[in-house]
Design a protein around this motif. Structure first.
Motif: not given
Length: 243
Positions: A72-73, A97-101, A136-139, A231-234
């Protein structure tokens, strides 16, 4: 190691009969008795398990160990996303989800093309929940983002947030950049408010600012609704850690 979301109580030493859909997935992947898989139930960490009794339409596993690994972030981000057209929301949810939201809140704003009836909203929520689990399974995440039902923007923005967390309004009219703001702030819980195709109206932006929103920019280019939030998440991850 194949990873699967299994929303059941899990414990080391337990034998678990897998749901039909998961057993079918294992068949498709050509996994057999004795193979090791990873399971997670969203409560934190993941379990290693050994496949047992793999049949044509059923399968069971023995839970071998619990691993406390987390990805998690180090801060929580809620994505308040105005409903986009077609399947864009599917893509946004998967990549967020991949970026951690940590939470997703769909919003109906003035310029939204999509309007969901109660029946359609219920079906969409079930569909989006499946996307969250698959992502979630993938990342490699062991916790699922919470998903709120679609809400009216004006009613949503008028409610005080649960905690004293900034609501970031991405606006081309803002003079302070998101990256500059983040570098001057400690990592913290935030909400990203993303408009639909065409963006938030000026009245909606002003309403957000009146309710404590922080207007920030991501540069001179106009980003699509499916690009802006990701982009904002990144940017936040790059500034605060987790990327």
């Amino acid at each position: 190691m194949p990873r699967f979301y299994l929303p059941l109580p899990l414990a080391v030493g337990q034998r678990v009969t897998l749901p039909d859909t998961l057993a079918h997935h294992i068949q498709v992947l050509r996994l057999t008795e004795g193979d090791t898989i990873a399971l997670f139930n969203g409560a934190g960490g993941q379990y290693t398990a050994t496949l047992r009794e793999v049949a044509r339409r059923s399968a069971s596993v023995d839970i071998d160990a619990h691993l406390t690994v987390e990805t998690e972030l180090p801060f929580a981000v809620t994505l308040a996303q105005a409903l986009p057209e077609a399947s864009k929301m599917d893509w946004i949810i998967e990549k967020a989800m991949e970026l951690g939201v940590s939470a997703i809140e769909p919003l109906a704003t003035q310029r939204c093309v999509v309007r969901l009836s109660a029946e359609r909203a219920e079906k969409k929520l079930a569909h989006w929940q499946g996307i969250i689990a698959s992502a979630a399974e993938q990342c490699g995440r062991n916790r699922l983002a919470t998903l709120a039902p679609p809400q009216d923007y004006k009613q949503w923005i008028a409610r005080a947030p649960e905690a004293a967390q900034p609501r970031i309004i991405l606006s081309p009219r803002a003079t302070l950049s998101l990256a500059g703001w983040a570098r001057a702030q400690p990592p913290q819980t935030v909400t990203l408010v993303i408009g639909p195709e065409g963006g938030l109206s000026e009245a909606e932006e002003e309403l957000a600012l009146r309710h404590g929103g922080v207007a920030l920019s991501m540069g001179p280019r106009i980003l699509r609704t499916e690009t802006a939030g990701l982009s904002a998440l990144a940017i936040l991850s790059a500034c605060w850690g987790g990327m």
